[in-house]
Structure formats: structure tokens, C-alpha cells
Design a protein around this motif. Structure first.
Motif, PDB file in Angstrom:
ATOM      1  N   ALA A  23     -15.053   7.923 -12.837  1.00  0.00           N
ATOM      2  CA  ALA A  23     -16.487   7.713 -12.614  1.00  0.00           C
ATOM      3  C   ALA A  23     -16.871   6.239 -12.763  1.00  0.00           C
ATOM      4  CB  ALA A  23     -17.288   8.563 -13.599  1.00  0.00           C
ATOM      5  N   LYS A  24     -16.115   5.497 -13.558  1.00  0.00           N
ATOM      6  CA  LYS A  24     -16.422   4.068 -13.750  1.00  0.00           C
ATOM      7  C   LYS A  24     -15.913   3.192 -12.607  1.00  0.00           C
ATOM      8  CE  LYS A  24     -16.410   4.311 -18.790  1.00  0.00           C
ATOM      9  NZ  LYS A  24     -15.668   3.955 -20.020  1.00  0.00           N
ATOM     10  N   TYR A  25     -14.987   3.725 -11.800  1.00  0.00           N
ATOM     11  CA  TYR A  25     -14.433   2.921 -10.714  1.00  0.00           C
ATOM     12  C   TYR A  25     -15.461   2.732  -9.601  1.00  0.00           C
ATOM     13  CZ  TYR A  25      -9.641   3.301 -12.481  1.00  0.00           C
ATOM     14  OH  TYR A  25      -8.513   3.209 -13.229  1.00  0.00           O
ATOM     15  N   PRO A  26     -15.458   1.576  -8.947  1.00  0.00           N
ATOM     16  CA  PRO A  26     -16.279   1.424  -7.733  1.00  0.00           C
ATOM     17  C   PRO A  26     -15.634   2.141  -6.553  1.00  0.00           C
ATOM     18  CG  PRO A  26     -15.069  -0.595  -8.174  1.00  0.00           C
ATOM     19  CD  PRO A  26     -14.809   0.309  -9.338  1.00  0.00           C
ATOM     20  N   ALA A  27     -16.402   2.289  -5.478  1.00  0.00           N
ATOM     21  CA  ALA A  27     -15.912   3.030  -4.313  1.00  0.00           C
ATOM     22  C   ALA A  27     -14.734   2.326  -3.654  1.00  0.00           C
ATOM     23  CB  ALA A  27     -17.039   3.220  -3.307  1.00  0.00           C
ATOM     24  N   SER A  28     -14.704   1.004  -3.694  1.00  0.00           N
ATOM     25  CA  SER A  28     -13.599   0.268  -3.076  1.00  0.00           C
ATOM     26  C   SER A  28     -12.286   0.532  -3.799  1.00  0.00           C
ATOM     27  CB  SER A  28     -13.899  -1.234  -3.092  1.00  0.00           C
ATOM     28  OG  SER A  28     -14.112  -1.672  -4.429  1.00  0.00           O
ATOM     29  N   THR A  29     -12.344   0.758  -5.129  1.00  0.00           N
ATOM     30  CA  THR A  29     -11.126   1.083  -5.887  1.00  0.00           C
ATOM     31  C   THR A  29     -10.681   2.510  -5.616  1.00  0.00           C
ATOM     32  OG1 THR A  29     -11.881  -0.435  -7.596  1.00  0.00           O
ATOM     33  CG2 THR A  29     -10.111   1.062  -8.195  1.00  0.00           C
ATOM     34  N   VAL A  30     -11.638   3.431  -5.529  1.00  0.00           N
ATOM     35  CA  VAL A  30     -11.301   4.835  -5.262  1.00  0.00           C
ATOM     36  C   VAL A  30     -10.675   4.974  -3.877  1.00  0.00           C
ATOM     37  CG1 VAL A  30     -12.280   7.150  -4.982  1.00  0.00           C
ATOM     38  CG2 VAL A  30     -13.081   5.679  -6.812  1.00  0.00           C
ATOM     39  N   GLN A  31     -11.109   4.124  -2.927  1.00  0.00           N
ATOM     40  CA  GLN A  31     -10.601   4.215  -1.563  1.00  0.00           C
ATOM     41  C   GLN A  31      -9.097   3.948  -1.489  1.00  0.00           C
ATOM     42  OE1 GLN A  31     -12.583   1.577   1.127  1.00  0.00           O
ATOM     43  NE2 GLN A  31     -11.231   2.059   2.853  1.00  0.00           N
ATOM     44  N   ILE A  32      -8.613   2.960  -2.265  1.00  0.00           N
ATOM     45  CA  ILE A  32      -7.188   2.595  -2.196  1.00  0.00           C
ATOM     46  C   ILE A  32      -6.437   3.060  -3.435  1.00  0.00           C
ATOM     47  CG2 ILE A  32      -7.546   0.635  -0.664  1.00  0.00           C
ATOM     48  CD1 ILE A  32      -7.402  -1.127  -3.198  1.00  0.00           C
ATOM     49  N   LEU A  33      -7.003   4.004  -4.188  1.00  0.00           N
ATOM     50  CA  LEU A  33      -6.335   4.517  -5.382  1.00  0.00           C
ATOM     51  C   LEU A  33      -5.071   5.274  -4.974  1.00  0.00           C
ATOM     52  CD1 LEU A  33      -7.281   4.316  -8.354  1.00  0.00           C
ATOM     53  CD2 LEU A  33      -7.982   6.686  -8.189  1.00  0.00           C
ATOM     54  N   GLY A  34      -3.932   4.832  -5.459  1.00  0.00           N
ATOM     55  CA  GLY A  34      -2.658   5.424  -5.081  1.00  0.00           C
ATOM     56  C   GLY A  34      -1.872   4.588  -4.096  1.00  0.00           C
ATOM     57  N   ALA A  35      -2.484   3.523  -3.567  1.00  0.00           N
ATOM     58  CA  ALA A  35      -1.793   2.632  -2.619  1.00  0.00           C
ATOM     59  C   ALA A  35      -1.700   1.224  -3.200  1.00  0.00           C
ATOM     60  CB  ALA A  35      -2.526   2.620  -1.283  1.00  0.00           C
ATOM     61  N   GLU A  36      -1.403   1.144  -4.483  1.00  0.00           N
ATOM     62  CA  GLU A  36      -1.376  -0.168  -5.153  1.00  0.00           C
ATOM     63  C   GLU A  36      -0.225  -1.033  -4.634  1.00  0.00           C
ATOM     64  OE1 GLU A  36      -1.706   2.669  -6.750  1.00  0.00           O
ATOM     65  OE2 GLU A  36      -3.676   2.544  -7.725  1.00  0.00           O
ATOM     66  N   LYS A  37       0.933  -0.410  -4.390  1.00  0.00           N
ATOM     67  CA  LYS A  37       2.086  -1.188  -3.905  1.00  0.00           C
ATOM     68  C   LYS A  37       1.782  -1.835  -2.554  1.00  0.00           C
ATOM     69  CE  LYS A  37       5.916   1.170  -6.188  1.00  0.00           C
ATOM     70  NZ  LYS A  37       7.169   1.939  -5.981  1.00  0.00           N
ATOM     71  N   ALA A  38       1.199  -1.044  -1.660  1.00  0.00           N
ATOM     72  CA  ALA A  38       0.865  -1.575  -0.341  1.00  0.00           C
ATOM     73  C   ALA A  38      -0.198  -2.670  -0.441  1.00  0.00           C
ATOM     74  CB  ALA A  38       0.367  -0.448   0.560  1.00  0.00           C
ATOM     75  N   LEU A  39      -1.136  -2.510  -1.373  1.00  0.00           N
ATOM     76  CA  LEU A  39      -2.186  -3.505  -1.545  1.00  0.00           C
ATOM     77  C   LEU A  39      -1.601  -4.835  -2.023  1.00  0.00           C
ATOM     78  CD1 LEU A  39      -5.212  -4.283  -1.738  1.00  0.00           C
ATOM     79  CD2 LEU A  39      -5.155  -3.439  -4.087  1.00  0.00           C
ATOM     80  N   PHE A  40      -0.771  -4.791  -3.062  1.00  0.00           N
ATOM     81  CA  PHE A  40      -0.209  -6.036  -3.593  1.00  0.00           C
ATOM     82  C   PHE A  40       0.781  -6.667  -2.606  1.00  0.00           C
ATOM     83  CE2 PHE A  40      -1.204  -3.914  -7.780  1.00  0.00           C
ATOM     84  CZ  PHE A  40      -2.328  -4.685  -8.004  1.00  0.00           C
ATOM     85  N   ARG A  41       1.480  -5.826  -1.858  1.00  0.00           N
ATOM     86  CA  ARG A  41       2.373  -6.375  -0.836  1.00  0.00           C
ATOM     87  C   ARG A  41       1.575  -7.080   0.253  1.00  0.00           C
ATOM     88  NH1 ARG A  41       4.907  -2.007   0.198  1.00  0.00           N
ATOM     89  NH2 ARG A  41       3.788  -1.385   2.073  1.00  0.00           N
ATOM     90  N   ALA A  42       0.429  -6.473   0.628  1.00  0.00           N
ATOM     91  CA  ALA A  42      -0.409  -7.091   1.652  1.00  0.00           C
ATOM     92  C   ALA A  42      -1.023  -8.400   1.150  1.00  0.00           C
ATOM     93  CB  ALA A  42      -1.508  -6.125   2.074  1.00  0.00           C
ATOM     94  N   LEU A  43      -1.426  -8.406  -0.142  1.00  0.00           N
ATOM     95  CA  LEU A  43      -1.979  -9.645  -0.700  1.00  0.00           C
ATOM     96  C   LEU A  43      -0.914 -10.738  -0.796  1.00  0.00           C
ATOM     97  CD1 LEU A  43      -4.197  -8.148  -3.555  1.00  0.00           C
ATOM     98  CD2 LEU A  43      -4.978  -9.136  -1.406  1.00  0.00           C
TER      99      LEU A  43
END
Length: 469
Positions: free
Chosen positions: A250-270
Motif C-alpha cells: 500500500a505504501k508503494y507508488p503505482a510506478s513501483t507496483v507496475q514493475i514489481l517483479g521485473a527488477e533484474k530487467a529494470l537494472f539491466r536496462a538502466l
């Protein structure tokens, strides 16, 4: 913001009647605001007051008579423990830890059942290799392998049992024909016993998985009904498990909930400065799969927004209901239709107003039921207490009756003992001469008894004659 009753009573008794001229020194600004709001007394919270409070706390055992530093430390420790317990207390029906554990166990069971089913396929495939193509499903394959056993013993009589397992008469007929012309090797009875026992274990695991899934659904409907109504029980449970708890989600913003579970892909993309992922765990919901390729990113962002709203409603509402989740699901459906047909969806304000009205009705109904249950419970408790009181009142009366009866029985026993003691004394005191008189004074016996009494006298006379002879 509400002043505690004990503190209010203390201030009422300690402050003089003319309170408006009194200025209190309070170490906490929030407490000073609460005192001013409740009692109308000015409070100062500054550096001097803080130093004074610190000095009072430091020398508190010396200022209070009979208070030692050791007892003050114990009191502080007890207060800290009670505060921590009060913070930890929650409703047992809304525990998200059980959801986290059950979804983790569900994922583990899926992996294990797949592994074990592949082992059964490989093991039984030596004996009946054609069965794998006819029955591709894992759990059904294990059931069929356990039912068939040795394929040479399969006949027309067992066709009905095969149909019940496979749920298809054509498949059952195909299995029967394949067993007659199979290329598999023969198998010993001991190997068959091992395969059947292992397939039985796999079947029991798959049955337990179904029961666990039902338990997860019921638990999600109690803990997070809006989130489960919006996105489904399994995906909602995965979101809660990945976040750590429903409160964290409930404390997470919507942008975090959207990519929750795709952390590896996110950091690889960054790291590689590529495109960031559009979705994480929410990809498993049906909405993103139904959207067109160009709209997947948009619908995932919109869905994450609604998931955040639903999780906050579930986390912070007193009586959780699925009304908001149903309304949010309708909004996502309308947004999907808007992307496809261009039909404008309803505004969020209108939908939320309708949801609030329906939710209030549902909450009122739930509270009414809870009040009825509470009244029934109180009535049962009252009856139980009345029954206990009546039983307690009857006990002394029964005890008194028992005591009187015991006294009467004791007195009777004593009288009997005295009579028994007196009888042998009288018999010893009476002379033998009175025996004749007593016999004469006795009442005349009946004829049968007279005969019985005469016979022993005759026997005695005969014995005397014999002795004389």
C-alpha cells in the motif's frame, strides 16, 4: 489528537481554577497542541522546556519519595513492552503472513509436481511409451498409470474406469488399443509396485495443491478483497509476497507496483541505457494479455494505478469489502474498450461515488450482523452465569440436607451399636432358669416351625439314651 483520559484527569486536579493565566511546559509539540485544544491551556515547547524535562527525567528517582532507580528502570521496561504489544496486536483474520507462506508453498508445489510427474513419465514410459502422447497432462497421466499397472492386464472391463479418469471415451479407447500393440518392454511386479506407490504420492500432492489454492482464495477474500476482485487471488498474493506485506504494498507508488517483479530487467536496462520494462508481476493478469501490442504499456500503467488504490483501501479500511475492487475492475474493462473502440469511459469521481454508497450499505449490513452475534454471545454468557449462580445456590442447600441425613444415619448407627452392646450383657446377667419362663411367654409358633423345633429335642434324647447304653 485526542487527549488521554488519565492525563486530562491529572491536569484537571493539578491546575488551579484560573487556567487561562497558566502556562505549561510540555516537551512534545503534539501533546502541547492537544492540551491547548482540549483544555484551553497555553503550552510552551522550546529549548528550555526540553532541558527541564531532560533534567526531571534524569533525577526522577531523587524527586519522588520511595522510587529507586532500579524500580524506575523496571517500570520503563514494562511500559516499553506493553507499548510494543499494543503496536503488534492485530486482527487474526487479516494476517497477510499466511498469504505469503501459502503462495510460496504453491509455487514450490508446482515445481515439485512437474518434476515428479516427469519422473513418472520416464519410469512408466519404458513399459508403455505410447501413453505419453495420448495423455499429455501430468496429474492425469499419473492417475492413468496407477490405474493401468501392467498393460497386458488391460481389457474391455476396465474401459469404464479409464473413461472416468480421462473424461473422454475416445481417449480411453485409444489407450486400450495402444496397450494391445505397444512397443514397451515387460515389467516385473516389484517395479510396478514402486511405480504405483510413487504415482500415488504425486496424485496426493496434486490434490493437496488444489486444497491449498482454495485456502489461498478464501484468505485473500478476507485480507485483500478489493485487490483479489481487481486482479485475481494468485496475482494479488504474488504482489503481497513480493512487497513483503500488504502495508508495504500500500505504501508503494503505482510506478513501483507496475514493475514489481521485473527488477533484474529494470537494472539491466538502466545499466545498458536501454528500454525499461513495462510490466512485472501484473503481466499475469488477463487485462494485459487481452490488450493489443501497442497498448500493453498503457494498460499496465493504468492497472498498476488501480492496484495501488485497491491495496490501500484493503490495508486501511476497518471493514474490508470487495465493492471497490469490482468498480475498479469495471474501470479497467472500460479503458480496454476505449483503446479498442474509442468509447469514452466513465470518470473516476462518478465511479468512486457509486462505490462509496454501495460500500457504506455493505459495511452497515456487516456491522448489523456483528452486533447480532455480539448480542447472542452476551445472552449465552448471561445464561451461563445465571446457571452457575443457581448451581452455586443449590449446593449449600443440598449440603445441608446431606449433613442432616448423615447426622440421622450416624445417630441410628450409634443406637444400633448401643443396643448390640446391651443385648449380650442382658443375656449374661439372666439365669438359665428364666429360659423356661421365656419360652412359655413367647408367642405360639406356627405348625411348621413347631415341627422344626421338636426334631432337635428328640435327637438330643436319643443321643442321651445311646450314651447311657
Amino acid at each position: 489528537g485526542v487527549l488521554h483520559e488519565d492525563l486530562r484527569l491529572l491536569l484537571d486536579t493539578a491546575l488551579p481554577p484560573k487556567r487561562k493565566k497558566v502556562v505549561l511546559g510540555v516537551g512534545d509539540a503534539k501533546m502541547g497542541a492537544a492540551v491547548l485544544e482540549e483544555l484551553g491551556v497555553q503550552c510552551q515547547t522550546g529549548g528550555v522546556v526540553a532541558e527541564l524535562m531532560r533534567g526531571i527525567r534524569l533525577h526522577f528517582p531523587a524527586l519522588v519519595r520511595g522510587l529507586t532507580a532500579q524500580s524506575a528502570a523496571k517500570a520503563q521496561l514494562g511500559l516499553g513492552h506493553s507499548y510494543s504489544r499494543a503496536k503488534v496486536k492485530f486482527n487474526v483474520h487479516r494476517v497477510d503472513n499466511m498469504i505469503i507462506q501459502s503462495i510460496s508453498l504453491l509455487d514450490q508445489l508446482d515445481k515439485d509436481i512437474n518434476t515428479f510427474s516427469m519422473r513418472v513419465r520416464e519410469w512408466y514410459g519404458y513399459h508403455f511409451p505410447e501413453l505419453i502422447k495420448i495423455v499429455p497432462e501430468n496429474s492425469m497421466y499419473c492417475r492413468v498409470a496407477k490405474f493401468i499397472g501392467n498393460r497386458r492386464e488391460l481389457s474391455e472391463e476396465s474401459l469404464e474406469g479409464l473413461e472416468e479418469i480421462v473424461m473422454d471415451s475416445a481417449k480411453a479407447q485409444a489407450i486400450l488399443e495402444a496397450s494391445r500393440s505397444s512397443m514397451g518392454m515387460d515389467i516385473s511386479p516389484l517395479d510396478l509396485i514402486n511405480i504405483e506407490s510413487f504415482s500415488r504420492r504425486v496424485i496426493s500432492l496434486s490434490d493437496y495443491r488444489k486444497g491449498l489454492q482454495e485456502y489461498l482464495r478464501s484468505k485473500m477474500s478476507q485480507v485483500a478483497p478489493s485487490l483479489s476482485a481487481l486482479i485475481g487471488e494468485v496475482v494479488g498474493a504474488r504482489l503481497i509476497s513480493h512487497a513483503g506485506s500488504l502495508t508495504n504494498l500500500a505504501k508503494y507508488p503505482a510506478s513501483t507496483v507496475q514493475i514489481l517483479g521485473a527488477e533484474k530487467a529494470l537494472f539491466r536496462a538502466l545499466k545498458t541505457r536501454g528500454n525499461t520494462p513495462k510490466y512485472g508481476l501484473i503481466f499475469h493478469s488477463t487485462f494485459i494479455g487481452r490488450a493489443a501490442a501497442k497498448n500493453k504499456g498503457r494498460i499496465s500503467r493504468y492497472l498498476a494505478n488501480k492496484c495501488t488504490i485497491a491495496s490501500r483501501i484493503d490495508c486501511f479500511s476497518e471493514v474490508p469489502t470487495s465493492v471497490f475492487g469490482d468498480k475498479l475492475r469495471e474501470q479497467v474493462e472500460e479503458r480496454l474498450a476505449f483503446y479498442e473502440t474509442g468509447e469514452p469511459p466513465r470518470k473516476n469521481l462518478e465511479v468512486m461515488k457509486e462505490a462509496v454508497v454501495e460500500a457504506n450499505e455493505v459495511v452497515a449490513e456487516v456491522k448489523r450482523r456483528q452486533e447480532k452475534k455480539e448480542k447472542k454471545r452476551k445472552k449465552r454468557e448471561k445464561r451461563r452465569l445465571e446457571a452457575l449462580a443457581a448451581a452455586a445456590a443449590e449446593e449449600p442447600a443440598e449440603n445441608s440436607v446431606l449433613e442432616t441425613e448423615e447426622n440421622d444415619v450416624g445417630a441410628k448407627k450409634k443406637k444400633k451399636k448401643k443396643q448390640q452392646q446391651q443385648q449380650p450383657e442382658e443375656e449374661e446377667a439372666e439365669p438359665e432358669e428364666n429360659g423356661v419362663e421365656e419360652e412359655e411367654e413367647e408367642e405360639p409358633l406356627p405348625k411348621k416351625k413347631r415341627k422344626v423345633m421338636v426334631e432337635p429335642e428328640q435327637e438330643e434324647e436319643e443321643e442321651k439314651k445311646k450314651k447311657k447304653k
